[in-house]
Scaffold this active site. Structure first.
Site, PDB file in Angstrom:
ATOM      1  CG  ASP A  96     -64.900 -73.040 -21.046  1.00 31.06           C
ATOM      2  OD1 ASP A  96     -64.159 -72.282 -21.697  1.00 31.06           O
ATOM      3  OD2 ASP A  96     -64.491 -74.071 -20.470  1.00 31.06           O
ATOM      4  N   GLY A 116     -74.466 -71.642 -13.706  1.00 31.56           N
ATOM      5  CA  GLY A 116     -74.954 -72.523 -14.756  1.00 31.56           C
ATOM      6  C   GLY A 116     -74.796 -73.957 -14.298  1.00 31.56           C
TER       7      GLY A 116
HETATM    8  P1  ADP Z   1     -70.484 -72.510 -14.580  1.00 32.65           P
HETATM    9  O1  ADP Z   1     -69.900 -73.848 -14.911  1.00 32.65           O
HETATM   10  O2  ADP Z   1     -69.486 -71.568 -13.911  1.00 32.65           O
HETATM   11  O3  ADP Z   1     -71.785 -72.607 -13.840  1.00 32.65           O
HETATM   12  P2  ADP Z   1     -71.851 -72.029 -17.141  1.00 32.65           P
HETATM   13  O4  ADP Z   1     -71.199 -71.699 -18.440  1.00 32.65           O
HETATM   14  O5  ADP Z   1     -72.508 -73.358 -17.027  1.00 32.65           O
HETATM   15  O6  ADP Z   1     -70.734 -71.800 -16.009  1.00 32.65           O
HETATM   16  O7  ADP Z   1     -72.932 -70.921 -16.821  1.00 32.65           O
HETATM   17  C1  ADP Z   1     -72.670 -69.652 -16.296  1.00 32.65           C
HETATM   18  C2  ADP Z   1     -73.754 -68.705 -16.749  1.00 32.65           C
HETATM   19  O8  ADP Z   1     -73.475 -68.267 -18.078  1.00 32.65           O
HETATM   20  C3  ADP Z   1     -75.151 -69.341 -16.798  1.00 32.65           C
HETATM   21  O9  ADP Z   1     -76.075 -68.436 -16.184  1.00 32.65           O
HETATM   22  C4  ADP Z   1     -75.427 -69.493 -18.297  1.00 32.65           C
HETATM   23  O10 ADP Z   1     -76.809 -69.363 -18.605  1.00 32.65           O
HETATM   24  C5  ADP Z   1     -74.655 -68.324 -18.855  1.00 32.65           C
HETATM   25  N1  ADP Z   1     -74.262 -68.418 -20.280  1.00 32.65           N
HETATM   26  C6  ADP Z   1     -74.127 -69.509 -21.063  1.00 32.65           C
HETATM   27  N2  ADP Z   1     -73.748 -69.158 -22.301  1.00 32.65           N
HETATM   28  C7  ADP Z   1     -73.613 -67.801 -22.312  1.00 32.65           C
HETATM   29  C8  ADP Z   1     -73.265 -66.823 -23.288  1.00 32.65           C
HETATM   30  N3  ADP Z   1     -72.940 -67.182 -24.542  1.00 32.65           N
HETATM   31  N4  ADP Z   1     -73.249 -65.525 -22.922  1.00 32.65           N
HETATM   32  C9  ADP Z   1     -73.563 -65.144 -21.666  1.00 32.65           C
HETATM   33  N5  ADP Z   1     -73.901 -66.012 -20.695  1.00 32.65           N
HETATM   34  C10 ADP Z   1     -73.939 -67.327 -21.008  1.00 32.65           C
END
Ligand code: ADP
Length: 170
Positions: free
Chosen positions: A33, A121
């Site tokens: 995000d 994540g």
């Molecule tokens: P949530 O709060 O839904 O768990 P997160 O952003 O914490 O969402 O993580 C969701 C997934 O996205 C995780 O596996 C994380 O490693 C991955 N992630 C984080 N940054 C990126 C990015 N720039 N591109 C692709 N995946 C990402």
């Protein structure tokens, strides 16, 4: 619809729409995000604020789009994944994120859509289960989108999504 899996950063994808693992407040957070908001800049932030003014908050399992702003993609489709818990099966809500995102993508006319591993994540969903739910759900949808691309940030996530895709190949 082709389903593909790549290891990489969702920001760098040359697609019509990227799906964001947002939170219900829509104004940004950590993980994917934060990266999407930083990449989209002020125009995306303004669009998120306008969306929030219009709908209040986004419920878990639902999807809503904004313009992407300063990114290669044209749109961001925000979904709110469920927080993982071992005491309740929230898999239906996680599947709903992918289904609703593709429905919104169809409405927008997006041909290519990139997805992160929603909920896997900060929200704590085990990667293996997250991959199975994502792939099973997307496979079952007859969308107008040409390509659904899973973009995984780590080797482990890439391995799990590849396994889920191979396992279910006819
Ligand atoms: P949530 O709060 O839904 O768990 P997160 O952003 O914490 O969402 O993580 C969701 C997934 O996205 C995780 O596996 C994380 O490693 C991955 N992630 C984080 N940054 C990126 C990015 N720039 N591109 C692709 N995946 C990402």
């Amino acid at each position: 619809m082709r389903i593909t899996v790549v290891r990489g950063d969702i920001i760098d994808q040359d697609v019509d729409a990227v799906v964001n693992a947002a939170n219900s407040g829509l104004l940004g957070g950590g993980g994917v995000d934060g990266a999407i908001l930083r990449a989209g800049g002020q125009a995306q932030l303004d669009a998120r604020r306008a969306l929030r003014d219009r709908i209040g908050s986004l419920s878990t399992g639902q999807a809503a789009a904004t313009i992407a702003g300063d990114m290669r993609a044209r749109w961001v489709i925000h979904v709110v994944g469920p927080v993982w818990t071992s005491t309740e099966d929230r898999g239906g809500l996680l599947g709903s994120c992918y289904r609703e995102a593709l429905r919104v993508a169809d409405e927008l006319g997006a041909r290519t859509v990139a997805f992160p591993a929603v909920s896997a994540g900060v929200y704590g969903w085990p990667m293996r289960s997250a991959a199975d739910i994502a792939v099973t759900t997307i496979r079952a949808i007859d969308a107008g989108v040409d390509e659904a691309r899973f973009v995984l940030f780590s080797d482990g996530a890439y391995a799990e999504f590849s396994r889920a895709l191979d396992r279910q190949d006819p």
